[in-house]
Design a protein around this motif. Structure first.
Motif, short mmCIF file in Angstrom:
data_model
loop_
_atom_site.label_atom_id
_atom_site.label_comp_id
_atom_site.label_asym_id
_atom_site.label_seq_id
_atom_site.Cartn_x
_atom_site.Cartn_y
_atom_site.Cartn_z
N GLU A 204 43.08 49.65 -53.04
CA GLU A 204 43.48 48.45 -52.95
C GLU A 204 44.49 48.50 -51.70
OE1 GLU A 204 45.61 47.10 -56.66
OE2 GLU A 204 44.76 49.11 -57.43
N LYS A 205 45.08 47.52 -51.19
CA LYS A 205 46.03 47.63 -50.14
C LYS A 205 47.35 47.95 -50.56
CE LYS A 205 43.91 44.34 -46.73
NZ LYS A 205 43.92 43.29 -45.77
N ASP B 154 49.66 45.10 -51.08
CA ASP B 154 49.53 44.35 -52.11
C ASP B 154 50.04 44.75 -53.57
OD1 ASP B 154 48.11 42.52 -50.82
OD2 ASP B 154 45.98 43.14 -51.22
N GLY C 47 53.14 43.28 -55.66
CA GLY C 47 52.55 42.96 -57.05
C GLY C 47 53.88 42.85 -58.07
#
Length: 297
Positions: free
Chosen positions: A246-247, A250, A254
């Motif tokens: 995942e980035k 991000d 979250g």
């Protein structure tokens, strides 16, 4: 965004100290491609990258290549090491302009080899500090010791050897339980701390009110890519996501991370795991010194 990001290149250590818990996660070495991909995202978000969370960074078989990648991305690096492999990497570490500070956990050798002579262990470390002063005067070095007794009797032999090597006199008057660093020679510091309990759901519930530096001024990334809010989350109890799949941006925007960070900023312990962390008590307002868990290693 952060003061430090703990980017664990390996959770494997060459010793097993009594004050470090046994790693319950699978043994993992971060390979060079994984490291570079994550560092690309980490570098713009932090002032300093620490190549450590658990494990011994100098024991990584690609340690020199990792330093080269850090230099490529203009990253300032702090290293924390037990110092056992200092002699092998002295020239490389002093020559690596990306390294800002090297922390030597001097309590590690005595803890693992209580009956051995300290001299063959300490001499290469002392030589490193002196060469760093000559060749890289901007580099900081730090000797870390547990403050186990008010009279410091457990560390007296180390104190005497430091005094002899650097022709100094160390003031042993340090408050037990407080974190303090003393400048003892040029950019060499002596750092004291008391032992602490690693966070665990098995510890008593500490309440729902409190503050922490985790998620506020630092995060950790385990060797398997798991992102955690705190450098003490050794088993990734608070799994925020995985930086390999995942980035990172991000993950850090979250919902779980945002709620946790805002909670700390407002004195609320959102996560159940944090509510069982006794280290959180070091941040209470009545403390004369606010402790940062990132300085506990």
């Amino acid at each position: 965004m952060f003061k430090r990001v703990y980017l664990e290149i390996s959770n494997i250590c060459n010793v097993q100290c009594s004050f470090c818990p046994i790693v319950e996660k699978d043994k993992k070495l971060m390979d060079l491609l994984e490291f570079e991909n994550i560092l690309k995202e980490v570098a713009p978000l932090t002032e300093i990258v620490c190549l450590h969370l658990m494990g011994e960074p100098l024991a990584h078989p690609k340690f020199l290549e990792i330093l080269a990648i850090c230099k490529k991305y203009n990253t300032q690096v702090d290293l924390t090491t037990n110092g056992i492999l200092t002699k092998k990497y002295t020239e490389a570490m002093i020559g690596a302009t990306c390294i800002r500070q090297v922390n030597f956990s001097l309590q590690a050798f005595k803890d693992n080899f209580p009956d051995r002579d300290l001299t063959p262990y300490l001499d290469p470390i002392f030589k490193f500090v002196k060469l760093a002063h000559e060749q890289r005067p901007s580099m900081y070095t730090n000797f870390r010791l547990w403050n186990q007794e008010s009279n410091h009797s457990n560390n007296e032999d180390i104190f005497l050897k430091i005094e002899d090597a650097f022709e100094i006199k160390i003031n042993r008057n340090v408050e037990v339980g407080a974190i303090k660093s003393k400048n003892i020679w040029n950019r060499l510091y002596l750092h004291f701390d008391s032992r602490f309990e690693w966070p665990s759901f098995l510890l008593p519930h500490q309440g729902t009110q409190g503050r922490c530096h985790g998620a506020v001024n630092h995060i950790g990334i385990h060797a398997d890519g798991t992102v955690v809010p705190c450098c003490l989350d050794k088993n990734a109890a608070i799994n925020l996501g995985n930086a390999k799949t995942e980035k990172l941006t991000d993950i850090l925007t979250g919902d779980r991370f945002t709620k946790m960070r805002n909670g700390f900023l407002n004195g609320v312990l959102v996560e159940k795991f944090c509510q069982h962390c006794t280290f959180i008590n070091r941040f209470k307002k009545n403390k004369t010194q606010v402790a940062d868990p990132s300085s506990a290693f």
